[in-house]
Design an enzyme around this catalytic site. Structure first.
Site, PDB file in Angstrom:
ATOM      1  N   LYS A  29      -6.850 -10.311 -19.131  1.00 56.09           N
ATOM      2  CA  LYS A  29      -8.152  -9.895 -18.599  1.00 56.09           C
ATOM      3  C   LYS A  29      -8.992  -9.167 -19.661  1.00 56.09           C
ATOM      4  O   LYS A  29     -10.205  -9.374 -19.736  1.00 56.09           O
ATOM      5  CB  LYS A  29      -7.988  -9.020 -17.357  1.00 56.09           C
ATOM      6  N   THR A  30      -8.345  -8.310 -20.463  1.00 52.21           N
ATOM      7  CA  THR A  30      -9.105  -7.595 -21.498  1.00 52.21           C
ATOM      8  C   THR A  30      -9.676  -8.580 -22.505  1.00 52.21           C
ATOM      9  O   THR A  30     -10.799  -8.413 -22.998  1.00 52.21           O
ATOM     10  CB  THR A  30      -8.208  -6.561 -22.206  1.00 52.21           C
ATOM     11  N   ASP A 214     -14.155  -3.421 -15.376  1.00 52.28           N
ATOM     12  CA  ASP A 214     -12.715  -3.678 -15.433  1.00 52.28           C
ATOM     13  C   ASP A 214     -12.027  -2.951 -14.275  1.00 52.28           C
ATOM     14  O   ASP A 214     -12.525  -1.937 -13.781  1.00 52.28           O
ATOM     15  CB  ASP A 214     -12.178  -3.173 -16.783  1.00 52.28           C
ATOM     16  N   GLU A 215     -10.869  -3.472 -13.857  1.00 56.41           N
ATOM     17  CA  GLU A 215     -10.041  -2.836 -12.807  1.00 56.41           C
ATOM     18  C   GLU A 215     -10.870  -2.525 -11.557  1.00 56.41           C
ATOM     19  O   GLU A 215     -10.827  -1.429 -11.002  1.00 56.41           O
ATOM     20  CB  GLU A 215      -9.409  -1.544 -13.352  1.00 56.41           C
ATOM     21  N   GLN A 245      -2.746  -5.122  -7.570  1.00 60.89           N
ATOM     22  CA  GLN A 245      -2.434  -3.959  -8.398  1.00 60.89           C
ATOM     23  C   GLN A 245      -3.250  -2.736  -7.992  1.00 60.89           C
ATOM     24  O   GLN A 245      -3.416  -1.807  -8.784  1.00 60.89           O
ATOM     25  CB  GLN A 245      -2.671  -4.282  -9.872  1.00 60.89           C
ATOM     26  N   ARG A 601       5.635  -5.055 -15.213  1.00 63.88           N
ATOM     27  CA  ARG A 601       5.591  -4.386 -16.523  1.00 63.88           C
ATOM     28  C   ARG A 601       6.612  -5.001 -17.476  1.00 63.88           C
ATOM     29  O   ARG A 601       6.528  -4.820 -18.695  1.00 63.88           O
ATOM     30  CB  ARG A 601       5.918  -2.888 -16.405  1.00 63.88           C
TER      31      ARG A 601
END
Length: 669
Positions: A29-30, A214-215, A245, A601
């Site tokens: 995503k980044t 973002d997020e 998330q 993770r």
């Protein structure tokens, strides 16, 4: 991942309207956000000053800014804004302070400042019963939901809540009187400003031609409204998020904000990023199977080209002591047989209290580790002292800063004197610093006490003028020499070594001021630099991990956004994960998302542990395996421990690993 995959490329190139990129864990995503920023600047000819990207932490913003800089390959990107929500709010408030009703150089109250103010208001006005922390939490919740004190009072459901709403009103009046805002105000005040002043709204909508967020699943009501206002009817918006998330409901996050986008932006386009570049197939299969038990507005399924990978291990232990010893044994064995690094391993848990046993076991084996959530750099006494001096010389109405430093170092101004000063200032409706110089103060204080306060006030005023007209950082250094602050640390510290560490921290803070002064950022005046540092304090703790080779111990909440080759998710039991409170409140869905975050993770191996008994209040109580274990694919789980005996060959390998560890510690061959 050298090139964009088809879905990523589609997200980068889409500019025909508002876009939601549903980005699964580890899906890049980044990369999409940074590539889109570059695409907007290079291909769409949008000037960098008209592009704004926002996220939730300074660390994420820095990483984004660095990636964009590298991709632009030296092209001028001046004016580009990549920041946190709160920094964006601060920039709006700083430029529109007059419309918002603030004077230049307003202060930002951190958590401790707000706590001190609320305590004073409770003491003075006999406020509501209960701890200040609870009142802070309630007021923060109202602000996040965009409820002002009048609305909060009208919505109060009982006398206690009504008393809290009245405290909220008094708190806001005091902040205004101090020319100050708190952390939540950095979002709330810009929203109120843009709603009330169409000319300011038009100005900011013209300034921000494309907004990237973002997020997005972590936004609260006030952040959502800020985005909606800034984007306006143009709809030039790209948001990236993952409802699976969303793990911050306890601090106001609303994953339903993703669904609300369709209501507010009917032309919204949805693109899903489902290819995971982080984890092996079995780990992703477990994550997909687990999260499928939650309801979804948008369905997605992660997949990977990295192969199936190792089975997921589930280790049953007798109690928490054996759990800690077994996990450390597994790390020792794996590292020494696979030639790994300590930094490749992470131990994740639901609550901070679970870390103690693992710390003890790691120390016993001389294994280096990093415990997330240590003391923040800005929470250190010496840094809070220096920040208070900086705040007071830039904002003489900052009473919290005045009270912190008026007698640090000692100036023989005692609590009795300060209490009388506070009562006098309250009657006069003036800040403490201004009240310290008024002739009327002589009527309530003895001449010596009044003169000491007057001397201190004149001294602050002199340094405030100096910092305004000369080099502010060098002037501040002179201020510290004037008060002999380094000597004060040596006089009050527990040892010379402790004093030296404290002074080194002070030098580091001054170094940050110098870096801000030299940099190409907006912060050039001392008030702007002070606001920048105060915001850094509240947004994140000092990042002490660096590149050290240490085992990571951290909560599941703190692990979000990180990844590790080998993950140990511990305490997978009912009343731990899911947490007892969530079971009682029937809010299991967020706990399942938390477990999903923990699983995703892991890059190469994932180990889950649980204990048969755990001590609670000194008594060993039986534990039940977490319901989440039943939701994982049984065919991919490899159970051990409990009644199962470790095979002899594995015991021999572990014995050899421990022996090798001891030899390395002793310097033997």
């Amino acid at each position: 991942m050298s090139e964009l995959n088809p879905r990523q490329r589609e997200a980068v190139h889409y500019i025909d309207g508002p876009l939601l990129v549903l980005a699964g864990a580890g899906s890049g995503k980044t990369r999409v956000i940074t590539r889109k920023i570059v695409y907007l600047i290079e291909r769409c000819a949008i000037a960098p000053r008209h592009v704004t990207a926002v996220t939730f932490t300074n660390k994420a913003a820095r990483e984004m800014q660095e990636r964009v800089g590298a991709l632009l390959k030296g092209r001028d990107a001046s004016g580009l804004t990549v920041s946190t929500f709160h920094t964006l709010g601060l920039n709006i408030l700083r430029r529109e302070h007059a419309l918002a009703g603030y004077k230049p150089g307003f202060s930002i109250f951190d958590t401790q400042d707000s706590e001190a103010l609320l305590k004073e208001l409770q003491r003075r006005d006999e406020g509501p019963e209960g701890g200040v922390a609870g009142q802070q939490w309630r007021i923060s919740g109202w602000k996040n939901d965009l409820l002002d004190p009048v609305q909060a009072l009208a919505a109060a459901s009982d006398p206690s809540e009504a008393a809290s709403a009245r405290l909220y009103a008094a708190y806001q009046r005091s902040l205004r009187a101090y020319n100050a805002v708190d952390f939540d105000d950095l979002i709330v005040q810009p929203v109120q400003l843009l709603r009330a002043h169409p000319e300011a709204l038009e100005r900011w909508q013209g300034r921000i031609r494309h907004l990237l967020v973002d997020e997005y699943q972590d936004t609260n009501q006030s952040q959502y409204e800020l985005v909606r206002l800034l984007v306006g009817v143009r709809g030039a918006l790209t948001v990236v998020g993952d409802d699976d998330q969303s793990i911050y409901a306890w601090r106001g996050a609303r994953p339903e904000n993703l669904a609300r986008l369709r209501e507010d932006f009917p032309r919204l386009k949805l693109i899903k990023l489902e290819q995971n570049y982080r984890s092996t197939g079995r780990i992703l299969k477990a994550a997909n199977r687990l999260i499928a038990n939650n309801p979804h507005v948008f369905d997605k399924r992660l997949w990977s080209e990295l192969g199936p990978g190792d089975p997921i291990r589930v280790i049953e232990c007798r109690n928490e002591e054996q759990e800690a010893q077994r996990v450390v044994s597994e790390i020792l064995h794996h590292r020494l047989t696979k030639d790994g690094r300590w930094g490749d391993y992470a131990i994740l848990y639901r609550g901070n209290h679970q870390s103690r046993g693992f710390e003890k076991a790691l120390r016993e084996q001389r294994v280096p580790y990093y415990l997330s959530g240590g003391t923040s750099f800005f929470a250190r006494t010496e840094i809070k002292d220096l920040m208070a001096y900086l705040r007071l010389v830039t904002n003489p109405e900052d009473d919290a800063a005045f009270l912190r430093i008026v007698n640090t170092p000692r100036r023989e101004i005692g609590p009795g004197t300060l209490e009388k000063l506070g009562e006098y200032a309250a009657r006069r409706g003036t800040p403490l610093l201004q009240a310290s110089t008024e002739l009327g103060l002589a009527q309530v204080l003895n001449p010596r006490a009044a003169e000491r306060l007057s001397e201190f006030a004149r001294w602050v005023d002199e340094h405030a003028r100096d910092t305004a007209r000369a080099d502010p950082v060098q002037t501040f250094r002179a201020l510290l020499r004037d008060i002999r602050y380094e000597n004060w640390l040596r006089e009050t510290a527990s040892s010379d070594k402790a004093a030296q560490r404290q002074w080194e921290n002070c030098e580091e803070l001054i170094g940050w001021l110098e870096a801000l002064q030299r940099g190409r950022l907006h912060e050039k005046t001392l008030p702007e630099m002070v606001n920048h540092l105060t915001l850094m304090n509240m947004l994140e703790q000092r990042d002490e991990e660096g590149t050290d080779d240490r085992v990571h111990l951290l909560t599941l909440h703190a692990a979000k956004g990180l990844e590790f080759p080998h993950v140990f998710l511990v305490g997978v039991e009912e009343e731990l994960l899911p947490h007892r409170t969530s079971i009682e409140e029937d809010s299991i869905e967020e706990e399942r998302r938390l477990a999903y975050v923990g699983i995703t993770r892991a890059r190469r191996t994932l180990t889950l542990t649980l204990a048969a008994t755990r001590k609670r209040y000194g008594e060993a109580l039986a534990c039940q395996p977490s319901r989440f274990l039943e939701e994982l694919p049984a065919e991919d789980l490899q159970w051990s421990g409990g009644k199962r005996e470790t095979p002899p060959e594995e015991r021999r390998e572990r014995g050899s690993a421990h022996l090798a560890q001891m030899r390395s510690l002793l310097g033997g061959g």
